[in-house]
Scaffold this motif. Sequence first.
Motif, PDB file in Angstrom:
ATOM      1  N   LEU A 165       0.809  -1.215   0.000  1.00  0.00           N
ATOM      2  CA  LEU A 165       0.000   0.000   0.000  1.00  0.00           C
ATOM      3  C   LEU A 165       0.842   1.264   0.000  1.00  0.00           C
ATOM      4  O   LEU A 165       0.363   2.333  -0.396  1.00  0.00           O
ATOM      5  CB  LEU A 165      -0.911   0.016   1.228  1.00  0.00           C
ATOM      6  CG  LEU A 165      -2.110  -0.925   1.190  1.00  0.00           C
ATOM      7  CD1 LEU A 165      -2.800  -0.933   2.536  1.00  0.00           C
ATOM      8  CD2 LEU A 165      -3.075  -0.531   0.104  1.00  0.00           C
ATOM      9  N   ASN A 166       2.094   1.175   0.427  1.00  0.00           N
ATOM     10  CA  ASN A 166       2.942   2.363   0.501  1.00  0.00           C
ATOM     11  C   ASN A 166       3.172   2.993  -0.869  1.00  0.00           C
ATOM     12  O   ASN A 166       3.144   4.211  -1.004  1.00  0.00           O
ATOM     13  CB  ASN A 166       4.287   2.026   1.152  1.00  0.00           C
ATOM     14  CG  ASN A 166       4.135   1.699   2.613  1.00  0.00           C
ATOM     15  OD1 ASN A 166       3.151   2.056   3.233  1.00  0.00           O
ATOM     16  ND2 ASN A 166       5.100   1.002   3.166  1.00  0.00           N
ATOM     17  N   ALA A 167       3.415   2.192  -1.900  1.00  0.00           N
ATOM     18  CA  ALA A 167       3.720   2.732  -3.233  1.00  0.00           C
ATOM     19  C   ALA A 167       2.549   3.526  -3.804  1.00  0.00           C
ATOM     20  O   ALA A 167       2.738   4.672  -4.230  1.00  0.00           O
ATOM     21  CB  ALA A 167       4.137   1.606  -4.174  1.00  0.00           C
ATOM     22  N   PRO A 168       1.311   2.983  -3.843  1.00  0.00           N
ATOM     23  CA  PRO A 168       0.209   3.798  -4.372  1.00  0.00           C
ATOM     24  C   PRO A 168      -0.053   5.060  -3.554  1.00  0.00           C
ATOM     25  O   PRO A 168      -0.382   6.107  -4.107  1.00  0.00           O
ATOM     26  CB  PRO A 168      -1.011   2.873  -4.316  1.00  0.00           C
ATOM     27  CG  PRO A 168      -0.486   1.509  -4.171  1.00  0.00           C
ATOM     28  CD  PRO A 168       0.871   1.617  -3.565  1.00  0.00           C
ATOM     29  N   LEU A 169       0.105   4.956  -2.244  1.00  0.00           N
ATOM     30  CA  LEU A 169      -0.117   6.136  -1.416  1.00  0.00           C
ATOM     31  C   LEU A 169       0.900   7.227  -1.725  1.00  0.00           C
ATOM     32  O   LEU A 169       0.555   8.408  -1.784  1.00  0.00           O
ATOM     33  CB  LEU A 169      -0.048   5.770   0.065  1.00  0.00           C
ATOM     34  CG  LEU A 169      -1.238   4.988   0.602  1.00  0.00           C
ATOM     35  CD1 LEU A 169      -0.986   4.547   2.037  1.00  0.00           C
ATOM     36  CD2 LEU A 169      -2.505   5.811   0.521  1.00  0.00           C
ATOM     37  N   ILE A 170       2.156   6.845  -1.932  1.00  0.00           N
ATOM     38  CA  ILE A 170       3.182   7.833  -2.246  1.00  0.00           C
ATOM     39  C   ILE A 170       3.021   8.355  -3.662  1.00  0.00           C
ATOM     40  O   ILE A 170       3.102   9.560  -3.909  1.00  0.00           O
ATOM     41  CB  ILE A 170       4.585   7.231  -2.029  1.00  0.00           C
ATOM     42  CG1 ILE A 170       4.817   7.014  -0.536  1.00  0.00           C
ATOM     43  CG2 ILE A 170       5.677   8.115  -2.610  1.00  0.00           C
ATOM     44  CD1 ILE A 170       6.065   6.235  -0.204  1.00  0.00           C
ATOM     45  N   LEU A 171       2.775   7.459  -4.625  1.00  0.00           N
ATOM     46  CA  LEU A 171       2.702   7.869  -6.029  1.00  0.00           C
ATOM     47  C   LEU A 171       1.460   8.692  -6.350  1.00  0.00           C
ATOM     48  O   LEU A 171       1.509   9.594  -7.183  1.00  0.00           O
ATOM     49  CB  LEU A 171       2.764   6.643  -6.938  1.00  0.00           C
ATOM     50  CG  LEU A 171       4.097   5.897  -6.945  1.00  0.00           C
ATOM     51  CD1 LEU A 171       3.987   4.640  -7.784  1.00  0.00           C
ATOM     52  CD2 LEU A 171       5.208   6.783  -7.462  1.00  0.00           C
ATOM     53  N   PHE A 172       0.345   8.370  -5.710  1.00  0.00           N
ATOM     54  CA  PHE A 172      -0.897   9.066  -6.042  1.00  0.00           C
ATOM     55  C   PHE A 172      -1.378   9.974  -4.915  1.00  0.00           C
ATOM     56  O   PHE A 172      -1.894  11.062  -5.173  1.00  0.00           O
ATOM     57  CB  PHE A 172      -2.002   8.047  -6.379  1.00  0.00           C
ATOM     58  CG  PHE A 172      -1.651   7.182  -7.552  1.00  0.00           C
ATOM     59  CD1 PHE A 172      -1.553   7.717  -8.823  1.00  0.00           C
ATOM     60  CD2 PHE A 172      -1.388   5.835  -7.377  1.00  0.00           C
ATOM     61  CE1 PHE A 172      -1.210   6.927  -9.906  1.00  0.00           C
ATOM     62  CE2 PHE A 172      -1.052   5.033  -8.445  1.00  0.00           C
ATOM     63  CZ  PHE A 172      -0.960   5.578  -9.722  1.00  0.00           C
ATOM     64  N   GLY A 173      -1.205   9.541  -3.693  1.00  0.00           N
ATOM     65  CA  GLY A 173      -1.713  10.305  -2.565  1.00  0.00           C
ATOM     66  C   GLY A 173      -0.991  11.620  -2.344  1.00  0.00           C
ATOM     67  O   GLY A 173      -1.623  12.655  -2.119  1.00  0.00           O
TER      68      GLY A 173
END
Length: 132
Positions: free
Chosen positions: A109-117
């Motif tokens: 979950l860390n990657a989508p949160l960083i890339l999009f969030g």
Amino acid sequence: MFIEARFGRRLSPLQQADVLAALSLDGENAAAFMTSFAAEFGVDLTGYEPRFHHRDEQRLLRPGWPFPAPHLFGLRLPIAVSTLANAAQTGRWPVTYPVLSVAASRQWLNAPLILFGLPVLAALVIAVLRWI
């Protein structure tokens, strides 16, 4: 006397209840301490589970760095001097560990949160600042 010979200091009665914490040992240092203890007193560490007693070494690329990773299951069992003495007398590790299953990791979950969030959050902050 083993601890005093290795670290040059005596532990107070309170510190004797949690040797690894009193000596600030985690990761490879704690493993080296336990290995040298087992070698000196002829203790079989077959049943020893380090993940219940100390954390792994901090790694720069570990998620959450520089904050230490939590203990396994949020649980840390202290190693007391009495536990070490019992192990030295019997020649085996005396602790019986609870049977726990490791939950699935959610680090993906860390990657989508960083890339999009983060970009969405930055856009919202910019929009609010322009509106003000």
